[in-house]
Structures are given as structure tokens and as C-alpha cells.
Design an enzyme around this catalytic site. Structure first.
Site, PDB file in Angstrom:
ATOM      1  N   GLY A   1     -22.276 118.768  45.986  1.00 54.02           N
ATOM      2  CA  GLY A   1     -23.062 117.650  46.292  1.00 54.02           C
ATOM      3  C   GLY A   1     -22.973 117.108  47.643  1.00 54.02           C
ATOM      4  O   GLY A   1     -23.756 116.210  48.089  1.00 54.02           O
ATOM      5  N   SER A   2     -22.174 117.370  48.302  1.00 55.94           N
ATOM      6  CA  SER A   2     -21.871 116.932  49.769  1.00 55.94           C
ATOM      7  C   SER A   2     -23.108 117.521  50.517  1.00 55.94           C
ATOM      8  O   SER A   2     -23.693 116.873  51.482  1.00 55.94           O
ATOM      9  CB  SER A   2     -20.691 117.615  50.360  1.00 55.94           C
ATOM     10  OG  SER A   2     -19.468 116.842  49.683  1.00 55.94           O
TER      11      SER A   2
ATOM     12  N   ASP B   1     -21.828 110.945  40.638  1.00 57.44           N
ATOM     13  CA  ASP B   1     -21.065 110.313  39.668  1.00 57.44           C
ATOM     14  C   ASP B   1     -21.727 109.415  38.537  1.00 57.44           C
ATOM     15  O   ASP B   1     -21.180 108.908  37.656  1.00 57.44           O
ATOM     16  CB  ASP B   1     -20.015 109.399  40.203  1.00 57.44           C
ATOM     17  CG  ASP B   1     -19.138 109.959  41.182  1.00 57.44           C
ATOM     18  OD1 ASP B   1     -18.978 111.328  41.306  1.00 57.44           O
ATOM     19  OD2 ASP B   1     -18.394 109.356  42.198  1.00 57.44           O
TER      20      ASP B   1
ATOM     21  N   SER C   1     -23.985 116.276  42.157  1.00 55.81           N
ATOM     22  CA  SER C   1     -22.710 117.130  42.380  1.00 55.81           C
ATOM     23  C   SER C   1     -22.712 118.012  41.122  1.00 55.81           C
ATOM     24  O   SER C   1     -22.763 117.467  39.908  1.00 55.81           O
ATOM     25  CB  SER C   1     -21.598 116.708  42.682  1.00 55.81           C
ATOM     26  OG  SER C   1     -20.642 117.545  42.983  1.00 55.81           O
TER      27      SER C   1
ATOM     28  N   HIS D   1     -17.726 116.725  37.513  1.00 56.24           N
ATOM     29  CA  HIS D   1     -18.926 115.819  37.300  1.00 56.24           C
ATOM     30  C   HIS D   1     -19.528 116.222  35.889  1.00 56.24           C
ATOM     31  O   HIS D   1     -19.160 116.984  35.099  1.00 56.24           O
ATOM     32  CB  HIS D   1     -20.002 116.055  38.271  1.00 56.24           C
ATOM     33  CG  HIS D   1     -19.155 115.543  39.719  1.00 56.24           C
ATOM     34  ND1 HIS D   1     -19.562 114.429  40.066  1.00 56.24           N
ATOM     35  CD2 HIS D   1     -18.695 116.440  40.731  1.00 56.24           C
ATOM     36  CE1 HIS D   1     -18.928 114.393  41.545  1.00 56.24           C
ATOM     37  NE2 HIS D   1     -18.380 115.359  41.543  1.00 56.24           N
TER      38      HIS D   1
ATOM     39  N   ASN E   1     -27.805 127.073  55.902  1.00 53.22           N
ATOM     40  CA  ASN E   1     -28.008 127.958  54.889  1.00 53.22           C
ATOM     41  C   ASN E   1     -26.950 127.542  53.648  1.00 53.22           C
ATOM     42  O   ASN E   1     -25.739 127.437  53.832  1.00 53.22           O
ATOM     43  CB  ASN E   1     -27.541 129.278  55.130  1.00 53.22           C
ATOM     44  CG  ASN E   1     -27.678 130.139  53.684  1.00 53.22           C
ATOM     45  OD1 ASN E   1     -28.035 129.626  52.715  1.00 53.22           O
ATOM     46  ND2 ASN E   1     -27.325 131.347  53.717  1.00 53.22           N
TER      47      ASN E   1
HETATM   48  C1  LIG Z   1     -19.988 110.092  44.839  1.00 60.32           C
HETATM   49  C2  LIG Z   1     -19.942 111.505  45.245  1.00 60.32           C
HETATM   50  N1  LIG Z   1     -20.718 112.011  46.362  1.00 60.32           N
HETATM   51  C3  LIG Z   1     -20.600 113.407  46.647  1.00 60.32           C
HETATM   52  C4  LIG Z   1     -19.470 114.076  46.362  1.00 60.32           C
HETATM   53  C5  LIG Z   1     -19.393 115.441  46.865  1.00 60.32           C
HETATM   54  O1  LIG Z   1     -19.760 116.325  45.778  1.00 60.32           O
HETATM   55  P1  LIG Z   1     -19.381 118.063  46.043  1.00 60.32           P
HETATM   56  O2  LIG Z   1     -17.766 117.797  45.688  1.00 60.32           O
HETATM   57  O3  LIG Z   1     -20.036 118.816  45.110  1.00 60.32           O
HETATM   58  O4  LIG Z   1     -19.562 118.448  47.666  1.00 60.32           O
HETATM   59  C6  LIG Z   1     -18.805 113.706  45.321  1.00 60.32           C
HETATM   60  C7  LIG Z   1     -17.445 114.369  44.887  1.00 60.32           C
HETATM   61  O5  LIG Z   1     -16.852 114.330  43.795  1.00 60.32           O
HETATM   62  C8  LIG Z   1     -18.936 112.558  44.883  1.00 60.32           C
HETATM   63  O6  LIG Z   1     -17.914 111.802  44.018  1.00 60.32           O
END
Ligand SMILES: Cc1ncc(COP(=O)(O)O)c(C=O)c1O
Length: 434
Positions: free
Chosen positions: A90-91, A194, A215, A220, A292
Site C-alpha cells: 500500500g505504501s 483502510d 493495501s 486489511h 521496481n
Molecule cells: C491508511 C494506510 N495507508 C497506507 C498503508 C501502508 O500499507 P502497506 O503496509 O501495504 O505498505 C497503511 C498500512 O496499514 C494504511 O493503514
């Protein structure tokens, strides 16, 4: 070969009861006082595990391929998008979203993006990483999202977008935000990590937004272990996003498209470079400064199985949230997070709002001592954290500061079963001898 794999999978199903048992951990195994109640976790079974084995056995390439492509397509269909591009988290989805929008709209360094100071760090970090400026709006006690009524106060001629991220899944007033967006000609971006499935006034939150990220980390709504998605209805944004997550390459063919002699564009081997008068493979033409961030194909295979469970997951999250909210509301000095009238929330967690810091700390400690996991309202105020302290003065965000003192959440994920909820009820009712 395909038949042999099918045969092997069937034999696992038929002959190997132990394998099936290990794949389907059940409610019966929860032992009160001994087992921890995790706030979330993968809601998966035999089908996802078989999908992984199958993807490994019949995959030719392991990296992103047909399963990822199918998952992108099914995800788009299910949540009303024309295009989706899967990445490894998700990041990463947020990083690519902001980068792609910066390129698409030609935003300049220093342009401003409005967001909440309360939330997950990697909603904020891509703004900084892309040399844009985060502009915060304090949150509202009504829904714990940024206060939509205060957004217009911070709009300047450098404002390029508002980035929303409903932390516990519950929407803000999207009608009001859509009005601001239209009036000031600034798009809404959604960090949907979320809130997958949350609706406002009958429409998905993502229907109000130019791009949505998601994510698939195990806490999730659906999971692929690690994973994320960028979704949009604008083809050009999709193409930039796909390119950015694939080394910046110009060719965005995925899965069997990559096997077509001339790719999906039909002109894979052409004169692609202005500075070179010759034929070159589109796969080795680079149109963006990329990364990547691609996922593995087996993650796509798991995602396809998870989508089949989504309706059930949504229903269980809603009913768990309702029951847990009723249980916790019995404690004096505690209220739970409610949704706004037009919201239909796909809950990420059950928000517990305490009258005082002392009560919050006591209650969290008590639950943790009894093996019931709790979580802060993520970062509380991101500006309190060492990484972000130079991006704003916490004094300007009093409610975000108060949230760290008085708010936490517990999980309402489907991995929290009826037996666990009954145990949570007993424990909560014993808190200060309710
Ligand atoms: C609102 C939100 N954005 C981004 C992320 C990041 O997701 P990931 O852990 O898949 O990198 C999270 C992670 O829990 C999140 O709650």
C-alpha cells in the site's frame, strides 16, 4: 502439464486430510486466557493456499504475470474502476499515486497537498518524497477525519489536491468535499488502504476520487501477504503508474500481452527513440524515472481468491463492529466511533474514544493484559513523530493531539470469531466491575 497439476491438487484435496486441516484453522481452536486475540490477520483458507501452490507449479516466470493481470481486472470490475495496477504494498501504491499525479498534472516542486495530520505515515511520506508540500487540516471529533469545513481555509494558488485516508474506514462528508473539489478545481485522491468497500451516499468513496490506493497487508480487508493497488478511470494515469512501478519502462504489457509478438500496442519493435534511427524493443524504452515495485504472480492468485470472500468479509466486519461497539459503550466515559448519516462503512477497526487519557491508558493496558490486542489511532498526530516534526507545529492541531491521548481501536476483522467476541464481552464487563 496443466492436467498433471490439476491431478496433484485434487490429490491434496482428496487424500490429504492433514493438509486441509492445517489450511483451515477454525474458531474451535481459540482457548480463552491462553490465546491472543489479534486485532486482524489474513482471513483465508484452503483455497488461497492451493492458489499459491498452483501459481508456483504452473507459473513460468514467478514475477507479475497472468494472475496479477487477472486480479487487476477483477479488482477493477468489483470496485468500479477502468484500470488497476498492482504493486508490492500500500505504501508503494501511495508513492506511485502521488508520483504519477505529479507527472500527469505537471505539478511543480513545492505545490501543496491537503491531508490529515492523523493517520498512517506512508500517506504523508510520498508527498514529501515527491518534493510537494503537505498542508494539514486538523481532524474533527465527529468522524476523526480531517475537518472538511476547514479545508477551504488552507487552499492557496499552490493547492493541487486533497488526499483523504479514512483511518478506521469511516467516510467524511464526501458531498461537501466534492463541492470544494469542484469549486476550486482540485482533485480528491483516496488512500483507500483502510476503507476498501466504504460508501458515501450509495457510491464507493473511490467514485469521488481521481486515483485510489489500496493495501493488501494482512490487517486489511483483503490480503495477498504484502501488496497494494493503484486504481483510476484515466488511462494515461494508469500507464504512468504502471511504468513507474516497472523500472520506468514505456511498455506496459502485462501477462500474456508480453507474449504477443508485437505487444499490446502492436508496434513493439519500432523506431522508439528520437536520437536513434533504428528499430528498438519497446520493452527497453524508458519514459519515466521509475522503481521496481512489482508483486509476485502468486500474490495475484491469492488476491483472486480473496475477492470471492469480499462480501462475506464486509458483512462480518460490519457485524463485529456493531457488537463490539455495543460492548464497549457500556463502560462509563467511553463512546465508540459512529458513522455520519450518509456513510456506509467498511470498518477497519472499532474506534474507542475515552473521556480521559487515564481511562484510555487503563483500558488499553487491561485489554492487553487479557490478551486482547489494541492499536493506537495509528500515529495520533504524525507531527509529534521525529520523522515529521519539521513539517508543522503540533500546536495548530489540538484535536489530533488529543486523539493520541484519548483514542485507540480494537479489531473487528473476520478473524475475530463469535467465541472471541463472547470472551471480549466477559473481560470488558469485568473492567472496573461493570
Ligand atoms: C491508511 C494506510 N495507508 C497506507 C498503508 C501502508 O500499507 P502497506 O503496509 O501495504 O505498505 C497503511 C498500512 O496499514 C494504511 O493503514
Amino acid at each position: 502439464m496443466k492436467e498433471k497439476i490439476e491431478e496433484f491438487i485434487k490429490s491434496l484435496e482428496k487424500d490429504n486430510k492433514l493438509f486441509k486441516y492445517l489450511c483451515n484453522k477454525s474458531d474451535k481452536e481459540f482457548v480463552p486466557e491462553k490465546d491472543t486475540i489479534f486485532y486482524a490477520g489474513p482471513y483465508w483458507d484452503y483455497n488461497e493456499k492451493i492458489a499459491i501452490i498452483k501459481a508456483i507449479l504452473d507459473g513460468d516466470w514467478l514475477s507479475s504475470g497472468n494472475y496479477v493481470r487477472q486480479f487487476e481486472n477483477e479488482f477493477s470490475k468489483m470496485f468500479n474502476f477502468k484500470y488497476s495496477s498492482m504493486v508490492n504494498s500500500g505504501s508503494s501504491a501511495n508513492l506511485i499515486t502521488i508520483n504519477a499525479l505529479k507527472l500527469y498534472y505537471n505539478w511543480k516542486d513545492g505545490d501543496e497537498i491537503i491531508l490529515s495530520p492523523s493517520g498512517f505515515p506512508t500517506t504523508l511520506t510520498p508527498i514529501i518524497q515527491n518534493n510537494l508540500k503537505p498542508i494539514f487540516v486538523d481532524i474533527s471529533w465527529n468522524d476523526l477525519n480531517f475537518n472538511v469545513k476547514k479545508v477551504e481555509q488552507v487552499i492557496t494558488d499552490k493547492t493541487k489536491a486533497v488526499f483523504i485516508s479514512p483511518v478506521l474506514g469511516n467516510p467524511m462528508n464526501m458531498n461537501y468535499l466534492a463541492y470544494i473539489s469542484k469549486n476550486h478545481k482540485i482533485p480528491i485522491i483516496l488512500d483507500n488502504c483502510d476503507s476498501l468497500g466504504s460508501k458515501w451516499d450509495g457510491k464507493y468513496l473511490s467514485d469521488y476520487c481521481i486515483v485510489s490506493s489500496c493495501s493488501f497487508y494482512p490487517s486489511h480487508h483483503i490480503t495477498t501477504g504484502e501488496g497494494g493497488m493503484i486504481s483510476t478511470n484515466i488511462k494515461e494515469i494508469y500507464k504512468i503508474a504502471k511504468s513507474l512501478s516497472s523500472w520506468g519502462r514505456a511498455c506496459v504489457c502485462v501477462g500474456t500481452e508480453g507474449l504477443l509478438k508485437n505487444g499490446a500496442c502492436g508496434k513493439r519493435f519500432s523506431k522508439w527513440l528520437d536520437g536513434y534511427n533504428g528499430i528498438i524493443d519497446h520493452k527497453y524504452v524508458f519514459s519515466n524515472i521509475g522503481y521496481n515495485l512489482k508483486p509476485l504472480d502468486l500474490q495475484g492468485a491469492v488476491g483472486l481468491e480473496q475477492l470471492k470472500k469480499f462480501d462475506k468479509i464486509l458483512a462480518l466486519r460490519k457485524s463485529n463492529n456493531l457488537i463490539l461497539s455495543q460492548i464497549f459503550s457500556k463502560i462509563e466515559g467511553v463512546r465508540t466511533l459512529k458513522e455520519l448519516p450518509l456513510a456506509d462503512t467498511s470498518w477497519f477497526g472499532t474506534g474507542i474514544i475515552c473521556d480521559t487519557q487515564k481511562l484510555k491508558e487503563e483500558l488499553m493496558q487491561y485489554l492487553e493484559d487479557n490478551r486482547i490486542q489494541t492499536r493506537n489511532y495509528f500515529a495520533g498526530n504524525l507531527l509529534m513523530h521525529p520523522a515529521f516534526k519539521d513539517f508543522g507545529d503540533i500546536k495548530n492541531y489540538p484535536i489530533a493531539n488529543d486523539v493520541i491521548r484519548k483514542v485507540f481501536f480494537i479489531g473487528c476483522s473476520p478473524v475475530i470469531t463469535k467465541r472471541m467476541i463472547s470472551y471480549i464481552k466477559d473481560i470488558v464487563y469485568k473492567f472496573k466491575e461493570l
